[in-house]
Design a protein around this motif. Structure first.
Motif, PDB file in Angstrom:
ATOM      1  N   ASP A  11      11.551   5.826   0.196  1.00 56.34           N
ATOM      2  CA  ASP A  11      10.568   6.802  -0.270  1.00 56.34           C
ATOM      3  C   ASP A  11      10.665   7.078  -1.764  1.00 56.34           C
ATOM      4  O   ASP A  11       9.746   7.641  -2.353  1.00 56.34           O
ATOM      5  CB  ASP A  11      10.750   8.138   0.478  1.00 56.34           C
ATOM      6  N   GLY A  12      11.787   6.715  -2.343  1.00 56.68           N
ATOM      7  CA  GLY A  12      11.952   6.944  -3.770  1.00 56.68           C
ATOM      8  C   GLY A  12      12.672   8.242  -4.073  1.00 56.68           C
ATOM      9  O   GLY A  12      12.683   9.181  -3.270  1.00 56.68           O
ATOM     10  N   THR A  13      13.295   8.267  -5.250  1.00 58.08           N
ATOM     11  CA  THR A  13      13.883   9.497  -5.798  1.00 58.08           C
ATOM     12  C   THR A  13      13.172   9.780  -7.108  1.00 58.08           C
ATOM     13  O   THR A  13      13.137   8.921  -7.999  1.00 58.08           O
ATOM     14  CB  THR A  13      15.395   9.335  -6.067  1.00 58.08           C
ATOM     15  N   ARG A  14      12.641  10.990  -7.202  1.00 58.31           N
ATOM     16  CA  ARG A  14      12.011  11.383  -8.468  1.00 58.31           C
ATOM     17  C   ARG A  14      13.084  11.973  -9.364  1.00 58.31           C
ATOM     18  O   ARG A  14      13.697  12.985  -9.029  1.00 58.31           O
ATOM     19  CB  ARG A  14      10.909  12.417  -8.224  1.00 58.31           C
ATOM     20  N   LEU A  15      13.338  11.322 -10.475  1.00 57.31           N
ATOM     21  CA  LEU A  15      14.350  11.770 -11.432  1.00 57.31           C
ATOM     22  C   LEU A  15      13.658  12.432 -12.612  1.00 57.31           C
ATOM     23  O   LEU A  15      12.811  11.820 -13.256  1.00 57.31           O
ATOM     24  CB  LEU A  15      15.192  10.585 -11.916  1.00 57.31           C
ATOM     25  N   SER A  16      14.030  13.682 -12.847  1.00 60.39           N
ATOM     26  CA  SER A  16      13.464  14.430 -13.974  1.00 60.39           C
ATOM     27  C   SER A  16      14.585  14.771 -14.933  1.00 60.39           C
ATOM     28  O   SER A  16      15.560  15.438 -14.543  1.00 60.39           O
ATOM     29  CB  SER A  16      12.793  15.714 -13.484  1.00 60.39           C
ATOM     30  N   ILE A  17      14.470  14.327 -16.170  1.00 61.74           N
ATOM     31  CA  ILE A  17      15.491  14.588 -17.188  1.00 61.74           C
ATOM     32  C   ILE A  17      14.964  15.678 -18.121  1.00 61.74           C
ATOM     33  O   ILE A  17      13.869  15.558 -18.680  1.00 61.74           O
ATOM     34  CB  ILE A  17      15.815  13.316 -17.987  1.00 61.74           C
ATOM     35  N   VAL A  36       0.847  -1.187   0.000  1.00 65.43           N
ATOM     36  CA  VAL A  36       0.000   0.000   0.000  1.00 65.43           C
ATOM     37  C   VAL A  36       0.884   1.238   0.000  1.00 65.43           C
ATOM     38  O   VAL A  36       1.970   1.237   0.592  1.00 65.43           O
ATOM     39  CB  VAL A  36      -0.962   0.002   1.219  1.00 65.43           C
ATOM     40  N   GLN A  37       0.426   2.243  -0.696  1.00 66.43           N
ATOM     41  CA  GLN A  37       1.142   3.523  -0.731  1.00 66.43           C
ATOM     42  C   GLN A  37       0.160   4.641  -0.407  1.00 66.43           C
ATOM     43  O   GLN A  37      -0.675   5.013  -1.240  1.00 66.43           O
ATOM     44  CB  GLN A  37       1.778   3.731  -2.096  1.00 66.43           C
ATOM     45  N   TYR A  38       0.253   5.146   0.821  1.00 67.29           N
ATOM     46  CA  TYR A  38      -0.569   6.282   1.207  1.00 67.29           C
ATOM     47  C   TYR A  38       0.021   7.540   0.586  1.00 67.29           C
ATOM     48  O   TYR A  38       1.193   7.570   0.205  1.00 67.29           O
ATOM     49  CB  TYR A  38      -0.637   6.401   2.730  1.00 67.29           C
ATOM     50  N   ARG A  77       5.910   6.049   1.362  1.00 65.41           N
ATOM     51  CA  ARG A  77       6.573   4.961   0.667  1.00 65.41           C
ATOM     52  C   ARG A  77       5.655   3.761   0.488  1.00 65.41           C
ATOM     53  O   ARG A  77       4.634   3.647   1.155  1.00 65.41           O
ATOM     54  CB  ARG A  77       7.812   4.531   1.463  1.00 65.41           C
ATOM     55  N   LEU A  78       6.057   2.870  -0.382  1.00 63.22           N
ATOM     56  CA  LEU A  78       5.389   1.584  -0.509  1.00 63.22           C
ATOM     57  C   LEU A  78       5.584   0.795   0.787  1.00 63.22           C
ATOM     58  O   LEU A  78       6.715   0.618   1.243  1.00 63.22           O
ATOM     59  CB  LEU A  78       6.006   0.775  -1.655  1.00 63.22           C
ATOM     60  N   GLN A  79       4.496   0.333   1.346  1.00 60.06           N
ATOM     61  CA  GLN A  79       4.582  -0.433   2.593  1.00 60.06           C
ATOM     62  C   GLN A  79       3.913  -1.782   2.382  1.00 60.06           C
ATOM     63  O   GLN A  79       2.872  -1.869   1.730  1.00 60.06           O
ATOM     64  CB  GLN A  79       3.834   0.279   3.718  1.00 60.06           C
ATOM     65  N   LEU A  80       4.519  -2.802   2.966  1.00 62.84           N
ATOM     66  CA  LEU A  80       3.891  -4.106   2.913  1.00 62.84           C
ATOM     67  C   LEU A  80       2.599  -4.089   3.725  1.00 62.84           C
ATOM     68  O   LEU A  80       2.585  -3.672   4.882  1.00 62.84           O
ATOM     69  CB  LEU A  80       4.837  -5.157   3.482  1.00 62.84           C
TER      70      LEU A  80
END
Lengths: 112, 115
Positions: free
Chosen positions: B108-114, A37-39, A43-46
């Motif tokens: 949380d991820g990294t948003r990459l913008s090219i 799930v991603q609120y 982040r994506l959480q199990l």
């Protein structure tokens, strides 16, 4: 090749209503399936995995090998359940890791 | 609860430039992964890494991509010469063991913008 399908991109229900998010898979081996799930802005959480057969936040999911499905269900939806839900299938290689194959995701909105 | 951390949260780069995305996996995890998500599309596996080498990679992970664990904590994804189509959200993940029933924990991820 393995594939995961979530047929509904968007799902909208009212608070207190039952909700079912569909997931179908295609895999030649014995599947290991997860719901993530991603609120909003998180982040994506199990959420849960089929092997543990547990209920998390009121959600359950049962693996149906005959129908190749792993639908996520909750009898009474809450507003805080609004999020993006991803079904994922894990393929494991001996001692070297595993690969998750994700479905397209279903955006669940629970209205007051 | 320990978390996977990724930096930066947003990276803007000119096309053709090299970019390095950084991840700090959970400390006792042994398996590391990169995934990407192009806007509006599904999350896709890129590569897995174990014991200081790539264990599996997808067809997306071509010669422009490389991964490295330069020290005991960081795990990096490098794109050598970025293209417009590399614009995406890049997620790092880690897990303790390789069994397929063990969950991967995501950053949380990294948003990459090219550009």
């Amino acid at each position: 090749a393995q594939r995961v399908t979530q047929p509904e991109k968007l799902l909208s229900v009212f608070k207190g209503a039952p909700v079912e998010l569909k997931c179908n898979y295609s895999y030649s081996g014995s599947p290991e399936l997860f719901w993530y799930v991603q609120y909003s802005r998180q982040r994506l959480q199990l959420l849960l995995r089929h092997i543990s057969r547990e209920s998390i936040k009121g959600f359950t999911a049962d693996l149906n090998k005959g129908e190749t499905s792993f639908h996520l269900k909750k009898p009474f939806a809450q507003e805080e359940d609004s999020a993006m839900y991803y079904c994922a299938l894990s393929e494991c290689w001996e001692t070297s890791g595993s690969r998750l194959t994700f479905g397209e995701g279903t955006q669940l909105t629970v209205n007051p | 609860e320990p978390e996977v951390t990724q930096t930066p949260s947003h990276q803007v780069t000119q096309m053709g430039q090299e970019v390095i995305l950084r991840c700090v996996p959970i400390s006792n995890h042994l398996y590391f992964y990169w995934y990407r998500q192009i806007l509006g599309q599904k999350v896709e596996f890129l590569v897995s890494f174990y014991n200081n080498e790539i264990s599996e990679k997808s067809e997306i992970f071509d010669d422009q991509f490389s991964v490295e664990r330069p020290d005991g904590s960081n795990f990096t994804l490098k794109i050598r010469s970025t293209k417009l189509e590399d614009s995406a959200m890049y997620f790092c993940a880690s897990s303790t063991v390789s069994e397929s029933d063990q969950p991967q924990h995501f950053g949380d991820g990294t948003r990459l913008s090219i550009l």
